[in-house]
Design a protein around this motif. Structure first.
Motif, short mmCIF file in Angstrom:
data_model
loop_
_atom_site.label_atom_id
_atom_site.label_comp_id
_atom_site.label_asym_id
_atom_site.label_seq_id
_atom_site.Cartn_x
_atom_site.Cartn_y
_atom_site.Cartn_z
N SER A 7 -9.57 30.55 18.90
CA SER A 7 -8.43 30.71 17.98
C SER A 7 -7.44 29.57 18.17
O SER A 7 -6.95 28.98 17.20
N ALA A 8 -7.14 29.26 19.44
CA ALA A 8 -6.24 28.15 19.72
C ALA A 8 -6.84 26.82 19.28
O ALA A 8 -6.10 25.90 18.87
N SER A 9 -8.16 26.71 19.33
CA SER A 9 -8.83 25.48 18.86
C SER A 9 -8.64 25.31 17.36
O SER A 9 -8.42 24.19 16.88
N ALA A 10 -8.73 26.40 16.62
CA ALA A 10 -8.51 26.33 15.17
C ALA A 10 -7.06 25.94 14.87
O ALA A 10 -6.79 25.14 13.96
N GLU A 11 -6.12 26.51 15.63
CA GLU A 11 -4.71 26.15 15.46
C GLU A 11 -4.51 24.67 15.76
O GLU A 11 -3.80 23.97 15.04
N TRP A 12 -5.13 24.20 16.84
CA TRP A 12 -5.01 22.79 17.22
C TRP A 12 -5.64 21.90 16.16
O TRP A 12 -5.10 20.85 15.81
N LEU A 13 -6.78 22.32 15.64
CA LEU A 13 -7.49 21.51 14.66
C LEU A 13 -6.69 21.32 13.38
O LEU A 13 -6.60 20.21 12.84
N PHE A 14 -6.08 22.40 12.91
CA PHE A 14 -5.38 22.32 11.63
C PHE A 14 -3.88 22.12 11.78
O PHE A 14 -3.16 22.05 10.79
N GLY A 15 -3.40 22.02 13.04
CA GLY A 15 -2.01 21.66 13.24
C GLY A 15 -1.81 20.18 13.00
O GLY A 15 -2.76 19.40 12.98
N THR A 16 -0.58 19.78 12.83
CA THR A 16 -0.29 18.37 12.58
C THR A 16 -0.28 17.61 13.90
O THR A 16 0.38 18.02 14.85
N GLU A 17 -0.97 16.52 13.94
CA GLU A 17 -1.07 15.71 15.16
C GLU A 17 -0.55 14.31 14.87
O GLU A 17 -0.87 13.72 13.85
N PRO A 18 0.31 13.77 15.76
CA PRO A 18 0.82 12.42 15.53
C PRO A 18 -0.31 11.41 15.47
O PRO A 18 -1.37 11.61 16.07
N ASP A 19 -0.05 10.33 14.78
CA ASP A 19 -1.04 9.26 14.69
C ASP A 19 -1.37 8.74 16.09
O ASP A 19 -0.47 8.43 16.88
N SER A 20 -2.67 8.64 16.39
CA SER A 20 -3.07 8.24 17.74
C SER A 20 -2.61 6.82 18.07
O SER A 20 -2.27 6.52 19.22
N GLY A 21 -2.56 5.93 17.07
CA GLY A 21 -2.08 4.58 17.31
C GLY A 21 -0.63 4.56 17.71
O GLY A 21 -0.21 3.81 18.60
N GLU A 22 0.17 5.40 17.07
CA GLU A 22 1.58 5.50 17.41
C GLU A 22 1.75 6.05 18.83
O GLU A 22 2.61 5.58 19.59
N GLN A 23 0.93 7.01 19.20
CA GLN A 23 0.97 7.53 20.55
C GLN A 23 0.62 6.44 21.56
O GLN A 23 1.27 6.31 22.60
N ASP A 24 -0.44 5.68 21.28
CA ASP A 24 -0.86 4.63 22.20
C ASP A 24 0.24 3.59 22.40
O ASP A 24 0.46 3.11 23.53
#
Length: 438
Positions: free
Chosen positions: A352-369
């Motif tokens: 269930s948490a994986s589905a939440e993580w999958l469809f939650g908004t995630e910052p751009d990985s390049g911006e994180q890097d």
């Protein structure tokens, strides 16, 4: 990183009061945490025996292990619910990034264990791939046709209807499902349900009864969200899969090979438990498991907000029941006891948490890097939140937006946060890079 590190809850982010901004930002969902309850009994022992020697995530190894054991024991062991039969037919969808998801690594761990097991009759189940059409899937488990072996139309069919499919490019499978006239979505649903598989669109119609098909798919979050359509979610195909978030847990420069003595010991247990499972028919719950199920049933069936997560998780009850059966059979039990059900509930919470993580908004990985590189450039001194806001983002980001980028980096262990109390005023918060690499 150890298994305990995977289970440890992430730290909270301290926010300086002067930086607080009430402007709405995208929701950021952290990577899920696998609890110790999911690692119970024989399944937990196997995972905890092999994971220290591999870069694979324990949740991916666990789900793949239960799925593959489930296909080996076949469709005869089952539980009943809603007047339907539910065998150990579990289909994990392992989701992780291309370079750090360790999806294939988790599959390789489970392959090594099952390849080494010497299963008695009816034997093990080899892995196949290439899920390209519904007709092709039915052909793998087709019934025989005709009574005369000399007739041109005679086909003895397939005797062993157990099939284990690994699809490392599940996004491609989704594309196949979208083709006009494709029967693959329907066949996948019927295969999970255990119904009769058939096609009537060809000169020699195919029919398959008694099939026991387990599919393990691999996909990245980006390609899955890009290829997954509303029709596939609403149509009920995807809720037959168990979403499992995966990522590399450590670096194993020496190869990440499981010691032969561990492989041999685990393989022997798998063969022994499979032999016991083949003799089982209907499996019922113990009184303790029944009590736990009644207590948790409302939570499992709780209504979720409309959206992709709710559609993905809409078969919660049969998924939990099938998982609990797999845990029980792997323990060599002919009843589902409380620890088996508790483990299944814990793994379902991870899904269930994986589905939440999958469809939650995630910052751009390049911006994180880029932010990690900025913090790393300060060395042992680290960076304050003000330095991050002014020096890296040039005062162009609100505090809440910066927190939305910092939070997953802290939760993933790429940076750490230190809060130092002051005699006067607010505490000082600084950020440092860690030795861990994602």
């Amino acid at each position: 990183m150890t298994t305990d590190d995977v289970r440890r809850p992430p730290p909270e982010i301290a926010v300086d009061e002067q930086d607080v901004d009430e402007s709405p930002v995208d929701r950021v969902v952290s990577f899920p945490t696998l609890t110790s309850e999911a690692l119970q009994g024989t399944a937990g022992w196997i995972v905890e025996s092999v994971v220290p020697h591999s870069e694979a995530h324990p949740a991916a190894v666990l789900a793949t292990l239960l799925a593959r054991f489930g296909v080996v024991v076949g469709r005869e062991p089952h539980v009943r619910a809603d007047n339907r039969t539910h065998p150990t037919r579990v289909c994990p969808l392992i989701v992780g990034k291309t370079s750090t998801g360790a999806k294939g690594t988790s599959a390789g761990v489970v392959d090594a264990l099952f390849d080494a097991a010497e299963f008695a009759d009816p034997g093990g189940v080899p892995k196949v791939g290439g899920l390209s059409s519904g007709e092709g899937l039915i052909d793998l488990v087709r019934d025989g046709t005709g009574d005369d072996p000399d007739a041109k139309t005679f086909d003895e069919g397939v005797v062993d209807k157990r099939v284990y499919i690994e699809e490392p490019e599940f996004a491609g499978t989704l594309s196949v499902m979208e083709r006009n006239g494709s029967i693959l979505p329907r066949v996948l649903r019927e295969a999970w349900d255990g119904g009769v598989l058939r096609t009537l669109t060809r000169g020699s119609p195919l029919t398959a009864t008694g099939a026991h098909i387990v599919i393990v798919g691999h996909a990245t979050p980006g390609e899955l969200k890009a290829r997954l359509t509303d029709a596939q979610l609403a149509g009920g195909t995807m809720n037959r899969f168990l979403p499992i978030a995966s990522r590399r847990t450590k670096l194993c420069p020496d190869g990440g090979n499981i010691p032969e003595n561990i492989v041999g010991e685990v393989a022997g247990v798998l063969a022994e438990r499979a032999a016991l499972g083949w003799k089982v028919g209907e499996v019922k719950r113990t009184a303790a498991a029944d009590e736990l199920w009644r207590a948790q049933y409302g939570h499992v069936r709780r209504e979720r907000p409309d959206g992709a997560v709710a559609k993905f998780l809409s078969r919660a009850v049969p998924q939990v029941l099938r998982l609990s059966l797999a845990y029980a059979l792997l323990d060599g039990h002919h009843e589902v006891d409380e620890p088996h059900l508790r483990a299944a509930l814990a793994l379902w919470e991870y899904a269930s948490a994986s589905a939440e993580w999958l469809f939650g908004t995630e910052p751009d990985s390049g911006e994180q890097d880029r932010l990690v590189e900025f913090i790393a450039a300060a060395g042992a001194a680290g960076r304050s939140k003000t330095e991050v806001a002014n020096g890296h983002f040039a005062k162009n980001r609100k505090a809440a937006e910066i927190d939305a980028i910092l939070r997953p980096l802290i939760e993933d262990g790429r940076i750490r946060q230190e809060v130092t109390p002051r005699q006067r005023g607010r505490p000082s918060t600084r950020y440092f890079t860690t030795d861990r690499r994602n």
